[in-house]
Motif scaffolding. Structure first.
Motif, PDB file in Angstrom:
ATOM      1  N   ARG A 153       0.831  -1.199   0.000  1.00 60.15           N
ATOM      2  CA  ARG A 153       0.000   0.000   0.000  1.00 60.15           C
ATOM      3  C   ARG A 153       0.869   1.254   0.000  1.00 60.15           C
ATOM      4  NH1 ARG A 153      -2.448  -4.002   2.709  1.00 60.15           N
ATOM      5  NH2 ARG A 153      -1.023  -3.697   4.444  1.00 60.15           N
ATOM      6  N   VAL A 154       1.465   1.521  -1.125  1.00 57.95           N
ATOM      7  CA  VAL A 154       2.320   2.686  -1.280  1.00 57.95           C
ATOM      8  C   VAL A 154       1.800   3.453  -2.492  1.00 57.95           C
ATOM      9  CG1 VAL A 154       4.663   3.468  -1.725  1.00 57.95           C
ATOM     10  CG2 VAL A 154       4.293   1.444  -0.335  1.00 57.95           C
ATOM     11  N   THR A 155       1.381   4.674  -2.241  1.00 53.89           N
ATOM     12  CA  THR A 155       0.672   5.406  -3.285  1.00 53.89           C
ATOM     13  C   THR A 155       1.521   5.636  -4.524  1.00 53.89           C
ATOM     14  OG1 THR A 155       0.078   6.663  -1.345  1.00 53.89           O
ATOM     15  CG2 THR A 155      -1.097   7.178  -3.366  1.00 53.89           C
ATOM     16  N   ILE A 156       2.806   5.753  -4.306  1.00 56.66           N
ATOM     17  CA  ILE A 156       3.651   6.139  -5.433  1.00 56.66           C
ATOM     18  C   ILE A 156       3.667   5.073  -6.528  1.00 56.66           C
ATOM     19  CG2 ILE A 156       5.856   5.213  -4.625  1.00 56.66           C
ATOM     20  CD1 ILE A 156       7.017   8.010  -5.347  1.00 56.66           C
ATOM     21  N   ILE A 157       3.365   3.861  -6.184  1.00 49.34           N
ATOM     22  CA  ILE A 157       3.419   2.824  -7.218  1.00 49.34           C
ATOM     23  C   ILE A 157       2.075   2.604  -7.910  1.00 49.34           C
ATOM     24  CG2 ILE A 157       5.362   1.612  -6.167  1.00 49.34           C
ATOM     25  CD1 ILE A 157       3.235  -0.563  -5.388  1.00 49.34           C
ATOM     26  N   VAL A 158       1.122   3.464  -7.651  1.00 44.93           N
ATOM     27  CA  VAL A 158      -0.192   3.298  -8.289  1.00 44.93           C
ATOM     28  C   VAL A 158      -0.088   3.105  -9.806  1.00 44.93           C
ATOM     29  CG1 VAL A 158      -2.320   4.538  -8.851  1.00 44.93           C
ATOM     30  CG2 VAL A 158      -1.603   4.296  -6.497  1.00 44.93           C
ATOM     31  N   PRO A 159       0.686   3.937 -10.501  1.00 45.41           N
ATOM     32  CA  PRO A 159       0.759   3.722 -11.961  1.00 45.41           C
ATOM     33  C   PRO A 159       1.311   2.351 -12.328  1.00 45.41           C
ATOM     34  CG  PRO A 159       1.878   5.751 -11.334  1.00 45.41           C
ATOM     35  CD  PRO A 159       1.470   5.093 -10.076  1.00 45.41           C
ATOM     36  N   ILE A 160       2.284   1.882 -11.565  1.00 41.95           N
ATOM     37  CA  ILE A 160       2.849   0.561 -11.842  1.00 41.95           C
ATOM     38  C   ILE A 160       1.806  -0.517 -11.621  1.00 41.95           C
ATOM     39  CG2 ILE A 160       4.602  -1.103 -11.138  1.00 41.95           C
ATOM     40  CD1 ILE A 160       6.366   1.145 -10.364  1.00 41.95           C
ATOM     41  N   MET A 161       1.066  -0.367 -10.519  1.00 38.62           N
ATOM     42  CA  MET A 161       0.032  -1.347 -10.235  1.00 38.62           C
ATOM     43  C   MET A 161      -1.004  -1.357 -11.345  1.00 38.62           C
ATOM     44  SD  MET A 161      -0.515  -0.840  -6.183  1.00 38.62           S
ATOM     45  CE  MET A 161      -2.091  -1.620  -5.994  1.00 38.62           C
ATOM     46  N   MET A 162      -1.374  -0.163 -11.773  1.00 31.65           N
ATOM     47  CA  MET A 162      -2.391  -0.056 -12.817  1.00 31.65           C
ATOM     48  C   MET A 162      -1.936  -0.810 -14.065  1.00 31.65           C
ATOM     49  SD  MET A 162      -5.257   1.255 -12.910  1.00 31.65           S
ATOM     50  CE  MET A 162      -6.477   1.296 -14.099  1.00 31.65           C
ATOM     51  N   LEU A 163      -0.698  -0.559 -14.420  1.00 28.50           N
ATOM     52  CA  LEU A 163      -0.157  -1.198 -15.615  1.00 28.50           C
ATOM     53  C   LEU A 163      -0.146  -2.714 -15.445  1.00 28.50           C
ATOM     54  CD1 LEU A 163       1.055   0.167 -18.156  1.00 28.50           C
ATOM     55  CD2 LEU A 163       3.293  -0.538 -17.280  1.00 28.50           C
ATOM     56  N   ALA A 164       0.301  -3.132 -14.263  1.00 27.55           N
ATOM     57  CA  ALA A 164       0.401  -4.571 -14.002  1.00 27.55           C
ATOM     58  C   ALA A 164      -0.976  -5.222 -14.052  1.00 27.55           C
ATOM     59  CB  ALA A 164       1.040  -4.798 -12.639  1.00 27.55           C
ATOM     60  N   ILE A 165      -1.950  -4.545 -13.486  1.00 25.19           N
ATOM     61  CA  ILE A 165      -3.305  -5.113 -13.472  1.00 25.19           C
ATOM     62  C   ILE A 165      -3.834  -5.233 -14.894  1.00 25.19           C
ATOM     63  CG2 ILE A 165      -5.693  -4.633 -12.825  1.00 25.19           C
ATOM     64  CD1 ILE A 165      -4.620  -3.440 -10.232  1.00 25.19           C
ATOM     65  N   LYS A 166      -3.604  -4.190 -15.670  1.00 21.49           N
ATOM     66  CA  LYS A 166      -4.102  -4.223 -17.047  1.00 21.49           C
ATOM     67  C   LYS A 166      -3.467  -5.370 -17.825  1.00 21.49           C
ATOM     68  CE  LYS A 166      -5.475   0.539 -17.772  1.00 21.49           C
ATOM     69  NZ  LYS A 166      -5.133   1.816 -18.415  1.00 21.49           N
ATOM     70  N   GLU A 167      -2.176  -5.515 -17.621  1.00 19.28           N
ATOM     71  CA  GLU A 167      -1.516  -6.601 -18.345  1.00 19.28           C
ATOM     72  C   GLU A 167      -2.011  -7.956 -17.877  1.00 19.28           C
ATOM     73  OE1 GLU A 167       2.482  -6.926 -19.166  1.00 19.28           O
ATOM     74  OE2 GLU A 167       2.821  -4.813 -19.653  1.00 19.28           O
ATOM     75  N   ALA A 168      -2.119  -8.077 -16.574  1.00 19.11           N
ATOM     76  CA  ALA A 168      -2.524  -9.376 -16.021  1.00 19.11           C
ATOM     77  C   ALA A 168      -3.953  -9.726 -16.441  1.00 19.11           C
ATOM     78  CB  ALA A 168      -2.409  -9.357 -14.507  1.00 19.11           C
ATOM     79  N   ALA A 169      -4.759  -8.695 -16.668  1.00 15.64           N
ATOM     80  CA  ALA A 169      -6.144  -8.951 -17.077  1.00 15.64           C
ATOM     81  C   ALA A 169      -6.191  -9.607 -18.447  1.00 15.64           C
ATOM     82  CB  ALA A 169      -6.939  -7.659 -17.078  1.00 15.64           C
ATOM     83  N   SER A 170      -5.120  -9.465 -19.200  1.00 11.94           N
ATOM     84  CA  SER A 170      -5.069 -10.114 -20.511  1.00 11.94           C
ATOM     85  C   SER A 170      -4.172 -11.344 -20.490  1.00 11.94           C
ATOM     86  CB  SER A 170      -4.520  -9.149 -21.561  1.00 11.94           C
ATOM     87  OG  SER A 170      -5.125  -7.916 -21.455  1.00 11.94           O
ATOM     88  N   ASP A 171      -3.764 -11.735 -19.313  1.00  3.37           N
ATOM     89  CA  ASP A 171      -2.850 -12.870 -19.230  1.00  3.37           C
ATOM     90  C   ASP A 171      -3.523 -14.136 -19.749  1.00  3.37           C
ATOM     91  OD1 ASP A 171      -0.115 -13.323 -17.449  1.00  3.37           O
ATOM     92  OD2 ASP A 171      -1.278 -15.145 -17.760  1.00  3.37           O
ATOM     93  N   MET A 172      -2.711 -15.034 -20.221  1.00  9.60           N
ATOM     94  CA  MET A 172      -3.268 -16.289 -20.731  1.00  9.60           C
ATOM     95  C   MET A 172      -3.760 -17.204 -19.616  1.00  9.60           C
ATOM     96  SD  MET A 172       0.168 -18.401 -21.382  1.00  9.60           S
ATOM     97  CE  MET A 172      -0.711 -19.826 -20.876  1.00  9.60           C
TER      98      MET A 172
END
Lengths: 1170, 359
Positions: free
Chosen positions: A196-215
């Protein structure tokens, strides 16, 4: 370091602290880099370092340029010393952590593990271990998985407190997100999103988006879990997260469904519109979703249905209103707003006239698909379905939930507690439902009191004229209980029964009066209170009871009871004219010692007596009022002042005192003894808010039924859902993964097959049509057009390949439309058609999958040439092959699943990992196996199967018989090969009693005959399945095929490829097994591939057509591997086709059974070269 | 959903805490302790306790309170069911779920809790999945490994189970591995068994099928007004047990508060009476139909006190081997997809649940 230490004369532990702070300082510097430039050079520098090196680096920098840092440290160390107060405590505490730090810094994993275990134990006990953060966090990249797991645990716990240092670990997780092992990807995302570190929000967002398309569905599930985490960290991201949710809602796997709906409920429960397109799919997936997901989905769908469908009980409630059945309803509203009432009624009537209620098929679908879950072992699931039925089902159908809820009463007491609360609410509205289960609510002496009281509540609600005597007898027993709180509740329950059921009022009253002589004061007091309420209903009949109670004032000390008696005497003083003044006299004497509520009632009694019998009581009243005037309690003082003004006429008292008698002795309405659970059903049942009878945070109101149903067509789904991709695939690796992913999607689409029944028209439309309907961008519709084209191409392709084969390959579209019509028929006679429709729906799913696959393929084709050359060619056939496998082995669902979930394996995956991942995913995914996996005996239209002739039309005198190997396990005997026999009666007369006789077999062989076909009318066809155990040989099975008139000698000889069944294994297992089947067991042939089959896809297709084998996933483009086991002896059959330049290839077959191996080589060789 | 979990022992110590979101101070448990003080018995603590900022949902098992902290709306049963699942998992892992076992295996416990919930939402709650992620303590480890290996190789394993008298079953609930449609259509239980022990099905025999209770109780408990003595006479006997022995019989009862002591004479087994809690318990053992067990004697009452008006109830526990009192029989068991010949066996047993006799 040592010099500095000597210089500063610091204790040892301080030096360690120097380390700490320096690493912190360093951490901050490093921290920024991975965040801002994820691919920056700094990160790679950091990544490249082993923990050891890092330490060296740090210590050297500490000696070199750490002046500032150590200065700082000095200050801190001394400060701490001062703060510690005594040297002792200071010594012990940091020392212990010192050795932990040392262990963490060591090279030995075992030491690290030991240290981490101790640290985690500290955390579990609630001890603060945050000062170890720097020492722990550098182990985040540790190779040892056990250590790593514990480091993650630690990190998640303390990251919030040590934000800057936590950033050090981010790059590790970013790397983990790209790992070929799905479990590692998932766990990286899980930990990353938990920091829970606010500064990594963009990284988390990116990771979530990618993972949502994971195989991997498991990774996608983790992505769904991460959504609410990110949302709580930064609500600003809502819009973007909703996009991800929308995408994941479209996911067709059961694994994801529950998690994404949970995310939906946490992030955007108001966006009910996102559900429309997924509604039917969710309904159909529901039974296979894991339990916790089921609960969330059912609760959400309840809310959804309330907004989208009409009240199924609308007509019933109309009837009741119209017929005046609901008298209360009228009685209350008549006087006040009659007009409004009329309007409402008129409106409702016209509505009913206009449109008789017909349940929306989707509404029905939900009810039908949730009902089996009443048999879940999970109480939360049962409760969720129960509330769904309570809120959504027609009255006549709600009854089914009673049995299941009663079952839950045999569970743990906490479960009983919650269930009983809900049953109590339900019994008020739908009493009849639980009446048959009355005895289930009887109370055991060992029940906890809170359960007893709830059961009592239910029993009271269930009481009616017919069962009241039973219930009262039961209550009689309860009154003798040793649990006095429970006895008090029972007395109240008796009171309620008495008020609700006129017939037993006197009986109850008598019983309660008997209790007045009970030895327990609490019992007596409670009885008094209840009797008071009952007497109010018909006081004139019971003056003797009032007299009896007046006597009790001498003994009863419970204030509430005393107050009740006083009120009774005051209220009905006319019935006890002699006793009342005497009671007042006694009370006046004890006034000062009474409790406040009693005092108030004494004043009340005095006032009433003064008004009716002033002669006897005037002085007493004045005395009491004087006492009250100086009471400590201001309420009592106020009351006294008020009453004095009202009843004692003076000049000032004015108009009101004239009415004093009317005011005090007005006829008071009898109290209505209501259940505390009345009207609780405005809260959604089963919810926390319902239980507390107060709105809990985040509670979503259960909306009222709409007046008119919203457009139901919003739930129609186009055949093709082109899923928008989040990430542009730039790397090769990515692309590869995605391709493997597709079959997975399309396969699971089958599960939602039945959903499409309602919109069969749009379903049967071709892909291009639906594409144009699609409201999305033009490019996408183009894509789907292309897709349909490619589909046709493929069809033709298949046709040409199979030009030798006679049979019945239906075009995809045809089978699909047939399917939809089939489904319409299915509904009324569902049961009888069960098995058939199952196989049918599967066929539909398949055709769907085919189209979506070809779509993906097509989009791939549109990629630049270069890539296609490099990547496209080998991998495209790869998944086509899987599809082919699907077709042939559709019955072997679990095998299929394994195929699909195997991520494109990469060489660096260790065997252990792949073992783990496979089994985990199959276990998880096994839940989603469709029921059809169970019915291997059912007949699927198997277009791709090669048919052989058993009996020619001419020899058979009009009866022609063909057979094919269905490649499904034969249900009654696993050692048999299933042979599907297809009869066609070409003659003009009927053929009767088709059966087998006189089976002649080689030794060891066995046959399971097909069931006799009693009648085959002229021009009709029939299909039957028989099983033959060929003993792993290609010997023929000879038998006679008999009709009612003739006998024909026929024989079946299997191609060697049909003597095996696919067997799933990983590449590593394959290699291992292959290593054990060398020498005599290995046969190798060189060959030149036919021009048409020089790509991977063609090879896979040819081989799997020739032999019933499954593809083994393989990292190399140049090799295709297949595995199977012989049907009878389960010997392994391993086939490898290694391609070289110019169509040269090498075929290797490894098989324990050399004969089989040799024959198989021949067959495959033939298939690949022709 | 579930924010945090606190494990509290009988003496009110928080001996384990786990947080899935940001940390909730353990002071939140004060509200729980308050409720605990208010409750007369340990099991009377309300399962759901609202506090100003959180809701506490708890279950009590093995004298440990599992207190979950919730911050917003969630179906209470969801949490309760999950907590019970946690306890079951601990039992599965450590054999017992006691404070000592949890403390001894604190790291495994912590890892389990970490895997079972993600952000407060259940992630992996099936024992076979958990066992792949987290190794159980050493003794079990090797065994489990071989079993998982088997499952891996044989993904097609499924076993239809046919029951003889399906009408008997009034209400059933299934383990998720059971294919419900098959059951509905053919009354065959078809399933791929998960590893380890599991409850495949539970059923309820409808009230129409009267099941004969295999034990009867003859009692004569009297208190005479005025005298400080009471008579106690209890005899147990078997009923319709088809020749099977009723064993492990245990009778317990809460005697009225007025009873000071009991002077009883059991024909077999041993009895204890706790004068403080007034709890009488009689360990009978087997019931011999020829020589029925009895417990006779006198109770001494408080001198001068009037006779107690409550009648004690008797809780009776017993077991009958090789018999299902409901008459349920497994017709056949088939196994598919396995190459070895399995050992098939079925063991019937009747065990009293909550069986109470009122006097």
């Amino acid at each position: 370091m040592t010099t500095m230490q000597r210089l500063l004369q610091l204790p040892v532990n301080a030096v360690n602290m120097v380390k700490t702070v320096q690493s912190q300082v360093q951490g901050q510097e490093e921290a920024k880099s991975p965040v801002l430039t994820p691919d920056g050079a700094q990160q790679t520098w950091y990544n490249a370092l082993q923990p050891d090196e890092l330490r060296h680096l740090r210590s050297s920098s500490g000696t070199g340029g750490g002046g500032g840092g150590s200065g700082d440290q000095e200050e801190r160390a001394t400060l701490e010393e001062g703060g510690g107060g005594g040297g002792g405590s200071f010594q012990t505490q940091p020392l212990r952590h010192d050795d932990l730090k040392e262990m963490l810094d060591s090279n030995k994993d075992s030491l690290k593990l030991e240290a981490m275990k101790r640290i985690v134990a500290m955390i579990a006990r609630g001890k603060n271990a945050s000062d170890l953060f720097p020492a722990v966090v550098k182990n985040v990249a540790c190779k040892n998985i056990e250590v790593k797991k514990l480091v993650y645990v630690y990190l998640v716990r303390y990251a919030e407190e040590q934000q800057d240092l936590a950033l050090l670990s981010i790059s590790t997780f970013q790397r983990g997100l790209k790992d070929p092992n799905q479990l590692i990807r998932a766990s990286a995302l899980r930990v990353l999103s938990s920091i829970r570190v606010t500064i990594i929000v963009p990284i988390m967002m990116l990771a979530i988006k990618e993972a949502a398309s994971d195989m991997s569905p498991y990774v996608r599930k983790t992505a769904a879990h991460a959504i609410p985490k990110l949302y709580s960290l930064d609500p600003e991201q809502k819009d973007q997260l909703i996009e991800v949710i929308e995408k994941l809602l479209a996911d067709k796997t059961t694994l994801v469904a529950g998690s994404v709906v949970m995310a939906f409920e946490e992030v955007c429960p108001e966006r009910i519109d996102l559900i429309h397109k997924n509604y039917r799919k969710l309904c159909n997936l529901l039974i296979d979703v894991e339990e916790w997901g089921q609960v969330v989905i059912i609760n959400m769908l309840t809310r959804y249905a309330r907004t989208q469908f009409l009240n199924p009980n609308i007509n019933e409630s109309l009837l009741e209103e119209g017929g005046g059945g609901d008298k209360k309803f009228y009685a209350s509203d008549e006087d006040e707003d009659e007009d409004e009432e009329k309007d409402k009624k008129a409106e409702a009537v016209t509505m009913a006239k206009r449109k008789p209620y017909v349940m929306d098929p989707d509404h029905r679908l939900l009810l039908r698909n949730t009902k089996p879950l009443l048999q879940s072992r999970n109480a939360a699931v049962v409760m969720a379905v129960a509330q769904l039925y309570f809120h959504l089902a027609p009255k006549a159908e709600v009854g089914v939930i009673a049995k299941a809820l009663v079952r839950l009463l045999r569970s743990h007491s906490e479960v009983q507690y919650v269930v009983l609360q809900n049953v109590a609410t339900m019994t008020i509205k739908r009493r009849g439902m639980f009446e048959p289960y009355l005895k289930s609510f009887y109370i055991r002496s060992t029940d906890p009191t809170q359960i007893k009281i709830l059961k009592l509540e239910v029993l009271t609600n269930l009481a009616n004229e017919t069962n009241i005597s039973t219930i009262l007898r039961e209550f009689q027993t309860y009154i003798k209980s040793m649990d006095k709180d429970f006895v008090a509740a029972t007395i109240q329950a008796i009171g309620r029964c008495a008020t609700n059921i006129g017939e037993v009022r006197d009986t109850c009253l008598n019983g309660l009066v008997q209790l007045l002589s009970n030895r327990d004061e609490l019992v007596v007091a409670e009885s008094v209170v209840v009797i008071k309420k009952l007497l109010q209903m018909q006081p004139e009949k019971h003056s003797d009871i009032i007299k009896h109670m007046a006597k009790l004032t001498d003994n009863i000390q419970v204030p509430m009871a005393r107050a009740s008696i006083l009120w009774l005497i005051g209220e009905y003083c006319e019935h006890v004219p002699k006793i009342a003044p005497d009671v007042l006299r006694k009370m006046a004497k004890s006034f000062t010692n009474e409790e406040d509520i009693v005092k108030l009632q004494i004043i009340n009694l005095a006032a009433k007596l003064y008004l009716t019998n002033s002669k006897q009581t005037k002085l007493l009243t004045q005395y009491v009022l004087n006492l009250a005037k100086y009471d400590q309690n201001y309420d009592i003082r106020d009351r006294a002042r008020f009453i004095r003004q009202l009843i004692v006429p003076t000049e000032k008292s004015g108009a009101l005192s004239k009415y004093a008698k009317k005011l005090f002795l007005a006829l008071k309405p009898a109290p209505v003894l209501e259940s505390p659970f009345k009207d609780r059903d405005h809260f959604q049942l089963g919810s926390l808010s319902h239980l507390l009878n107060a709105k809990a945070g985040g509670y979503q109101e259960l909306p009222d039924w709409p007046e008119a149903a919203p457009d139901p067509s919003v739930r129609n789904v186009e055949v093709k859902e082109s899923v928008p991709e989040w990430t542009k695939c730039s790397s090769r690796e990515k692309r590869k993964e995605k391709k493997v992913e597709k079959p997975f999607y399309s396969d699971s689409e089958g599960e939602s097959g039945a959903t499409e029944s309602a919109d069969s028209e749009s379903d049967s439309a071709s892909g291009s049509e639906s594409g144009s309907e699609d409201s999305r961008s033009g490019s996408e519709s183009d894509e789907s057009k292309e897709a349909s084209e490619s589909e046709e191409e493929e069809e033709e392709d298949l046709k040409t390949k199979k030009n030798k084969e006679k049979p019945l390959k239906k075009p995809v579209q045809e089978s699909e439309s047939e399917q939809s019509s089939e489904e319409e028929v299915r509904k009324p006679e569902r049961k009888s058609k069960q098995s058939k429709s199952d196989s049918e729906s599967e066929s539909e799913s398949e055709s769907e999958s085919e189209s979506s696959e070809s779509e993906s393929e097509d989009s791939e084709d549109s990629e630049p040439e270069l890539k296609k050359k490099k990547k496209g060619a080998p991998s495209k056939p790869a998944f086509k092959a899987t599809k082919k496998d699907n077709k042939k082995e559709k019955k072997e669902m679990s095998l299929l699943d394994l195929d699909d979930f195997e991520p494109a394996p990469s060489p660096q995956v260790t065997p252990v990992n792949s073992f783990l991942s496979n089994s985990l995913v199959t276990d998880l995914e096994g839940l989603s196996l469709s029921d059809s996996a169970l019915m291997p005996a059912t007949i699927a239209p198997s277009s791709a199967l090669k048919s052989y002739e058993l009996l020619h039309r001419i020899t058979g005198e009009g009866l022609s018989v063909e057979y094919c190997f269905s490649r499904q396990p034969f249900i009654t005997d696993a050692n048999m090969v299933a042979v599907q026999v297809h009869f066609t009666n070409n003659s003009t007369s009927d053929t009767k009693s088709l059966h087998m006789e006189d089976v002649k077999l080689q030794s060891g062989m066995r046959v399971k005959e097909f069931p006799e076909i009693e009648l085959l009318p002229a021009g009709e066809t029939a299909t039957a399945v028989m099983g033959i155990d060929f003993c792993d040989s290609t010997q023929t099975a000879n038998f006679q095929l008999c009709t009612h008139t003739r006998k024909f000698f026929v024989s079946i000889q299997p191609p060697v490829g049909e003597l095996m069944r696919p067997f799933f294994m990983t590449e590593n297992e394959f290699k291992k097994e292959q290593g054990q089947l060398m020498g005599m067991n290995e046969i190798t042939e060189k060959l030149i591939l036919d021009v048409k089959c020089r790509n991977e896809h063609a090879i896979v297709q040819k081989v799997t057509t020739a032999a019933n084998l499954s593809r083994v996933p393989c990292g190399s483009d140049k090799e295709c591997r297949f595995a199977g086991r012989t049907v009878t002896s389960s010997s392994l059959v391993l086939v490898t086709v290694a391609t070289k330049d110019q169509g040269a290839a090498q075929l290797t077959v490894n098989c324990e059974k050399m004969v089989i191996g040799t024959m198989l080589v021949k067959d495959i060789l033939l298939a690949l070269t022709q | 959903m579930i924010h945090s979990l606190f494990l509290i022992n009988a003496s009110g110590d928080i001996f384990l805490e786990k947080h899935w979101k940001s940390v909730v101070s353990r002071s939140v448990c004060d509200y729980f302790f308050e409720a605990q003080e208010r409750a007369s018995e340990p099991e009377n603590v309300p399962p759901v306790i609202p506090t100003p900022h959180h809701y506490l949902i708890s279950v009590l098992r093995h004298r440990i309170y599992f207190v979950a902290v919730i911050q917003s709306e969630v179906p209470p049963l969801f949490v309760i069911e999950f907590l019970h699942r946690v306890v079951d998992t601990f039992q599965d892992y450590f054999g017992v779920c006691t404070e000592a076992a949890i403390k001894d295996n604190v790291v495994v416990v912590y890892e389990l809790l970490e895997e079972m919930l993600d952000n407060g939402f259940p992630l992996a709650t099936e024992s076979n999945i958990l066992k792949e992620l987290i190794k159980p303590p050493t003794i079990l480890r090797t065994m489990v490994n071989t079993i998982t290996g088997l499952l891996m190789l044989l993904p097609l394993r499924h076993s239809p189970l046919r029951t003889r008298n399906p009408r008997l079953l009034d209400d059933v609930s299934f383990h998720p591995c059971v294919r419900f449609k098959r059951w509905e259509a053919e009354r065959i239980l078809s399933f791929i068994p998960p590893d380890g022990n599991f409850r495949l099905l539970s059923y309820h025999v409808s009230s129409q099928n009267l099941v004969a209770i295999p034990v009867y109780v003859k009692h004569n408990i009297t208190f005479r007004e005025g005298s400080s003595q009471g008579r106690f006479d209890l005899t147990l006997g078997p009923k319709q047990t088809m020749g099977k022995v009723v064993e492990s019989v245990l009778v317990s009862s809460q005697l009225p508060r007025g009873v000071l002591n009991a002077n009883l004479n059991p024909s077999q087994g041993t009895y204890t009476f706790d004068p403080v809690t007034k709890l009488l318990s009689w360990d009978v053992g087997k019931i011999n139909p020829q020589k029925l067990p009895s417990l006779k004697g006198t109770m001494s009452l408080q001198a001068g006190a009037s006779k107690p008006d409550e009648n004690p109830t008797f809780n009776i526990q017993f077991k009958i081997q090789q018999m299902a009192i409901s008459g349920l029989k497994v017709n056949r068991l088939d196994m598919y997809g396995e190459k070895y010949k399995p050992f098939k066996g079925i063991k019937y047993m009747t065990k009293a649940g909550k069986f109470q006799v009122r006097t």
